[in-house]
Design a protein around this motif. Structure first.
Motif, PDB file in Angstrom:
ATOM      1  N   ALA A   1      -8.018  -0.808  -4.730  1.00 50.80           N
ATOM      2  CA  ALA A   1      -7.283  -2.070  -4.613  1.00 50.80           C
ATOM      3  C   ALA A   1      -7.842  -3.163  -5.508  1.00 50.80           C
ATOM      4  CB  ALA A   1      -7.279  -2.549  -3.152  1.00 50.80           C
ATOM      5  N   GLY A   2      -8.927  -2.882  -6.219  1.00 48.42           N
ATOM      6  CA  GLY A   2      -9.454  -3.839  -7.182  1.00 48.42           C
ATOM      7  C   GLY A   2     -10.157  -5.035  -6.581  1.00 48.42           C
ATOM      8  N   TYR A   3     -10.685  -4.894  -5.370  1.00 44.45           N
ATOM      9  CA  TYR A   3     -11.427  -5.986  -4.746  1.00 44.45           C
ATOM     10  C   TYR A   3     -12.838  -6.082  -5.314  1.00 44.45           C
ATOM     11  CZ  TYR A   3      -8.307  -7.253  -0.836  1.00 44.45           C
ATOM     12  OH  TYR A   3      -7.280  -7.721  -0.066  1.00 44.45           O
ATOM     13  N   ASP A   4     -13.314  -7.296  -5.492  1.00 49.21           N
ATOM     14  CA  ASP A   4     -14.740  -7.536  -5.634  1.00 49.21           C
ATOM     15  C   ASP A   4     -15.314  -7.505  -4.218  1.00 49.21           C
ATOM     16  OD1 ASP A   4     -15.552  -7.785  -8.257  1.00 49.21           O
ATOM     17  OD2 ASP A   4     -15.037  -9.893  -8.403  1.00 49.21           O
ATOM     18  N   VAL A   5     -16.175  -6.554  -3.928  1.00 48.48           N
ATOM     19  CA  VAL A   5     -16.731  -6.413  -2.587  1.00 48.48           C
ATOM     20  C   VAL A   5     -18.210  -6.783  -2.615  1.00 48.48           C
ATOM     21  CG1 VAL A   5     -17.247  -4.820  -0.690  1.00 48.48           C
ATOM     22  CG2 VAL A   5     -15.084  -4.620  -1.938  1.00 48.48           C
ATOM     23  N   PHE A   6     -18.583  -7.714  -1.760  1.00 44.84           N
ATOM     24  CA  PHE A   6     -19.972  -8.138  -1.641  1.00 44.84           C
ATOM     25  C   PHE A   6     -20.453  -7.871  -0.221  1.00 44.84           C
ATOM     26  CE2 PHE A   6     -18.012 -10.761  -4.919  1.00 44.84           C
ATOM     27  CZ  PHE A   6     -18.858 -10.497  -5.986  1.00 44.84           C
TER      28      PHE A   6
ATOM     29  N   MET B   1     -13.542  -2.174  -9.382  1.00 45.22           N
ATOM     30  CA  MET B   1     -14.489  -3.255  -9.169  1.00 45.22           C
ATOM     31  C   MET B   1     -15.703  -2.729  -8.393  1.00 45.22           C
ATOM     32  SD  MET B   1     -13.091  -5.756 -10.695  1.00 45.22           S
ATOM     33  CE  MET B   1     -12.267  -4.617 -11.805  1.00 45.22           C
ATOM     34  N   PRO B   2     -16.855  -3.356  -8.559  1.00 46.00           N
ATOM     35  CA  PRO B   2     -18.058  -2.830  -7.906  1.00 46.00           C
ATOM     36  C   PRO B   2     -18.187  -3.269  -6.453  1.00 46.00           C
ATOM     37  CG  PRO B   2     -18.625  -4.720  -9.274  1.00 46.00           C
ATOM     38  CD  PRO B   2     -17.162  -4.446  -9.506  1.00 46.00           C
ATOM     39  N   VAL B   3     -18.928  -2.462  -5.699  1.00 42.58           N
ATOM     40  CA  VAL B   3     -19.425  -2.849  -4.383  1.00 42.58           C
ATOM     41  C   VAL B   3     -20.873  -3.279  -4.599  1.00 42.58           C
ATOM     42  CG1 VAL B   3     -20.014  -2.063  -2.064  1.00 42.58           C
ATOM     43  CG2 VAL B   3     -17.907  -1.275  -3.156  1.00 42.58           C
ATOM     44  N   THR B   4     -21.161  -4.532  -4.303  1.00 41.94           N
ATOM     45  CA  THR B   4     -22.460  -5.122  -4.612  1.00 41.94           C
ATOM     46  C   THR B   4     -23.140  -5.572  -3.334  1.00 41.94           C
ATOM     47  OG1 THR B   4     -21.606  -5.922  -6.732  1.00 41.94           O
ATOM     48  CG2 THR B   4     -23.651  -6.908  -5.940  1.00 41.94           C
ATOM     49  N   ALA B   5     -24.329  -5.040  -3.068  1.00 38.04           N
ATOM     50  CA  ALA B   5     -25.110  -5.415  -1.884  1.00 38.04           C
ATOM     51  C   ALA B   5     -26.180  -6.421  -2.285  1.00 38.04           C
ATOM     52  CB  ALA B   5     -25.745  -4.184  -1.258  1.00 38.04           C
ATOM     53  N   LEU B   6     -26.318  -7.474  -1.501  1.00 35.01           N
ATOM     54  CA  LEU B   6     -27.342  -8.487  -1.718  1.00 35.01           C
ATOM     55  C   LEU B   6     -28.315  -8.455  -0.551  1.00 35.01           C
ATOM     56  CD1 LEU B   6     -24.577  -9.611  -3.085  1.00 35.01           C
ATOM     57  CD2 LEU B   6     -25.822 -11.769  -3.230  1.00 35.01           C
ATOM     58  N   LEU B   7     -29.607  -8.544  -0.851  1.00 37.76           N
ATOM     59  CA  LEU B   7     -30.639  -8.570   0.177  1.00 37.76           C
ATOM     60  C   LEU B   7     -31.860  -9.304  -0.367  1.00 37.76           C
ATOM     61  CD1 LEU B   7     -32.060  -4.916   0.406  1.00 37.76           C
ATOM     62  CD2 LEU B   7     -30.786  -5.819  -1.515  1.00 37.76           C
ATOM     63  N   SER B   8     -32.832  -9.569   0.492  1.00 40.99           N
ATOM     64  CA  SER B   8     -34.006 -10.320   0.053  1.00 40.99           C
ATOM     65  C   SER B   8     -35.246  -9.868   0.806  1.00 40.99           C
ATOM     66  CB  SER B   8     -33.800 -11.823   0.267  1.00 40.99           C
ATOM     67  OG  SER B   8     -33.798 -12.140   1.649  1.00 40.99           O
ATOM     68  N   ALA B   9     -36.399 -10.244   0.257  1.00 44.79           N
ATOM     69  CA  ALA B   9     -37.661  -9.966   0.931  1.00 44.79           C
ATOM     70  C   ALA B   9     -37.885 -10.950   2.065  1.00 44.79           C
ATOM     71  CB  ALA B   9     -38.821 -10.041  -0.060  1.00 44.79           C
ATOM     72  N   LYS B  10     -37.369 -12.156   1.911  1.00 41.43           N
ATOM     73  CA  LYS B  10     -37.405 -13.183   2.936  1.00 41.43           C
ATOM     74  C   LYS B  10     -36.216 -14.087   2.672  1.00 41.43           C
ATOM     75  CE  LYS B  10     -40.623 -16.173   5.441  1.00 41.43           C
ATOM     76  NZ  LYS B  10     -41.973 -16.791   5.459  1.00 41.43           N
ATOM     77  N   SER B  11     -35.964 -15.038   3.542  1.00 46.52           N
ATOM     78  CA  SER B  11     -34.807 -15.903   3.370  1.00 46.52           C
ATOM     79  C   SER B  11     -34.814 -16.554   1.995  1.00 46.52           C
ATOM     80  CB  SER B  11     -34.804 -16.987   4.449  1.00 46.52           C
ATOM     81  OG  SER B  11     -33.694 -17.840   4.279  1.00 46.52           O
ATOM     82  N   CYS B  12     -33.878 -16.149   1.151  1.00 45.68           N
ATOM     83  CA  CYS B  12     -33.788 -16.667  -0.222  1.00 45.68           C
ATOM     84  C   CYS B  12     -32.365 -17.064  -0.573  1.00 45.68           C
ATOM     85  CB  CYS B  12     -34.288 -15.617  -1.215  1.00 45.68           C
ATOM     86  SG  CYS B  12     -36.071 -15.542  -1.383  1.00 45.68           S
ATOM     87  N   GLY B  13     -31.531 -17.302   0.422  1.00 44.56           N
ATOM     88  CA  GLY B  13     -30.166 -17.701   0.125  1.00 44.56           C
ATOM     89  C   GLY B  13     -29.213 -16.544  -0.084  1.00 44.56           C
TER      90      GLY B  13
END
Length: 290
Positions: free
Chosen positions: A120-125, A1-13
């Motif tokens: 371990a097959g986790y979806d990691v965010f 499963m992938p390791v996925t990073a989320l980020l933003s330029a400004k507060s976008c949820g």
């Protein structure tokens, strides 16, 4: 499963999106709150259930001791997000001043997260917060740069508004260059679109010259519950946000698999000390603490 990073330029949820993805995944899932500005889930969605005795900051001391100590601390500082313990949270910082202590911890934490995903097959965010640049590069204190560099996918969260896209334009180039030089490649970068505004996915992709890997609907009732906690809205489990988030996790897995095949990455070297985290997580799996 992938390791996925989320980020933003400004507060976008970013936090609400990352939490929705974690809660909606069909697989075991984990959300690491790595925003150096501080975590909000313990005071919001978890309604203060988690004290400052749990969380990311405590991993810094453990990492300085040994990889085995880090693995132990990581397992001990996870908080279950559901009764079965299938969805877990690594709570974020309680004070932005703590971020400076994590400089050498980020790479080791990234290794642990990849062990969970690959073995371990986790979806990691990863909630990586808001982008902060210094001389055109990710700021070494105000962003968790190493976990972003090593992520399988890096998602810039944007809204379908001209304001959001204008802000994103200023960071998309430096972020792409950063991933090309220090990460797994510029093609790790994609967009997660929050469908708030008039711009559709194809328009957003064209403006930012970056693919939209998934879109989440504008669902203010569910988003408010995920952000603030309290009583879930009626039909929460079947809400548009969670249904689309579940689909998005499948889209991310497919995108990461395509990248892996195209890049033909060699297997990640095994780390026997970090591998012990899997046994500890299995032993500690359980329902909501209280």
């Amino acid at each position: 499963m992938p390791v996925t990073a989320l980020l933003s330029a400004k507060s976008c949820g970013v936090t609400a999106s990352a939490l929705a993805l974690t809660l909606a995944s069909k697989r075991l899932s984990l959300l690491a709150e790595c925003d150096p500005a501080g975590g909000t889930i313990r005071a919001g969605f978890l309604q203060g259930q988690v004290t400052a005795g749990y969380g990311l900051y405590h991993l810094a001391k453990a990492e300085r001791t040994s990889a085995d100590a880090l693995a132990n601390a990581f397992a001990n500082h996870l908080w279950p997000l559901d009764e079965a313990g299938h969805r877990k949270l690594l709570p974020g910082l309680t004070d932005p001043a703590q971020a400076a202590a994590l400089g050498r911890t980020w790479p080791a934490l990234s290794e642990v997260l990849h062990v969970l995903a690959e073995e371990a097959g986790y979806d990691v965010f990863i909630d990586a917060g808001r982008i902060a640049l210094e001389a055109g590069r990710l700021h070494t204190t105000l962003t968790p740069a190493p976990v972003i560099h090593q992520a399988d996918l890096v998602l810039l969260v944007v809204r379908g508004t001209d304001q959001s896209l204008t802000l994103a334009k200023h960071v998309i180039g430096p972020l792409r260059a950063e991933l090309a030089e220090y990460g797994s490649g510029a093609d790790a970068l994609g967009l997660l679109l929050i469908e708030d505004g008039t711009r559709r996915a194809h328009q957003v992709a064209e403006v930012l010259q970056t693919p939209v890997l998934a879109a989440l609907p504008w669902d203010p009732d569910t988003a408010d519950y995920i952000t603030r906690g309290g009583r879930p809205p009626r039909g929460y489990g079947r809400s548009p946000l969670l249904r689309y988030a579940r689909t998005a996790t499948e889209q991310f897995e497919a995108a990461a698999s395509r990248r892996s095949i195209q890049q033909q990455y060699p297997p990640r070297p095994a780390n026997p000390q970090l591998a012990g985290v899997l046994q500890r997580l299995t032993e500690s799996r359980g329902g909501v603490r209280g």
